[in-house]
Design a protein around this motif. Structure first.
Motif, PDB file in Angstrom:
ATOM      1  N   ALA A   1      28.107 -14.689  26.181  1.00 55.15           N
ATOM      2  CA  ALA A   1      28.394 -15.163  25.036  1.00 55.15           C
ATOM      3  C   ALA A   1      27.184 -14.737  23.986  1.00 55.15           C
ATOM      4  O   ALA A   1      26.170 -14.540  24.275  1.00 55.15           O
ATOM      5  CB  ALA A   1      28.344 -16.844  24.978  1.00 55.15           C
TER       6      ALA A   1
ATOM      7  N   VAL B   1      32.843 -14.413  23.095  1.00 56.54           N
ATOM      8  CA  VAL B   1      32.813 -14.659  24.578  1.00 56.54           C
ATOM      9  C   VAL B   1      33.571 -13.645  25.348  1.00 56.54           C
ATOM     10  O   VAL B   1      34.643 -13.519  24.909  1.00 56.54           O
ATOM     11  CB  VAL B   1      33.222 -16.259  25.114  1.00 56.54           C
ATOM     12  CG1 VAL B   1      32.804 -16.384  26.337  1.00 56.54           C
ATOM     13  CG2 VAL B   1      32.584 -17.169  23.969  1.00 56.54           C
TER      14      VAL B   1
ATOM     15  N   ASN C   1      31.080 -18.525  18.768  1.00 50.75           N
ATOM     16  CA  ASN C   1      30.446 -17.631  19.823  1.00 50.75           C
ATOM     17  C   ASN C   1      31.477 -16.673  19.992  1.00 50.75           C
ATOM     18  O   ASN C   1      32.607 -16.898  20.078  1.00 50.75           O
ATOM     19  CB  ASN C   1      30.065 -18.511  21.107  1.00 50.75           C
ATOM     20  CG  ASN C   1      28.927 -19.213  21.026  1.00 50.75           C
ATOM     21  OD1 ASN C   1      28.321 -19.337  20.131  1.00 50.75           O
ATOM     22  ND2 ASN C   1      28.763 -19.866  21.977  1.00 50.75           N
TER      23      ASN C   1
END
Length: 135
Positions: free
Chosen positions: A23, A40, A38
């Motif tokens: 992440a 990811v 985030n």
């Protein structure tokens, strides 16, 4: 305006993920803000454990093929540009298809996720529905 310093990419913990996932924190709001964002990245076959978010979660699929499942439902095969909303408290998991990398933008509020057991291989390979029509 402020240019925010970004922390380094982090490998996500094996307690919460099967396989390798990483992440990059895009934004972590400070009070009174609660927003979290985030980017990811999942290697093929990597996935979260079952979990839920107190205020829900939105996933925007950036690249690859994503698999997302709510507890008791079929696996949704999602593609770049798809936006998936998981309501507050709904147990779910998400990750990459077994043969593709996958990147998603995850958006949620607060850090009140409840992490549960890992997704079994039988659950991961269950029946799928896709967001795309095939010829």
């Amino acid at each position: 305006m402020e240019l925010l310093k970004q922390p380094p990419t982090m490998k996500l913990p094996a307690d919460w993920f099967t396989g390798d996932a990483y992440a990059d924190v895009i934004h972590r709001g400070e009070e009174p803000s609660r927003v979290r964002a985030n980017m990811v990245r999942f290697t093929p076959g990597a996935r979260t454990a079952w979990h839920s978010h107190g205020l829900g979660q939105t996933l925007y699929i950036v690249e690859g093929i994503a698999l997302i499942q709510s507890r008791g439902g079929k696996i949704l095969e999602a593609h770049p540009g798809d936006v998936i909303w998981t309501p507050p408290g709904e147990e779910h998991w998400h990750g990459a298809a077994p043969d593709h990398f996958m990147v998603h933008l995850a958006l949620w509020e607060t850090d009140d996720a409840i992490w549960l057991e890992h997704v079994t291989d039988a659950e991961y390979t269950g029946p799928r529905v896709t967001t795309r029509t095939r010829p």
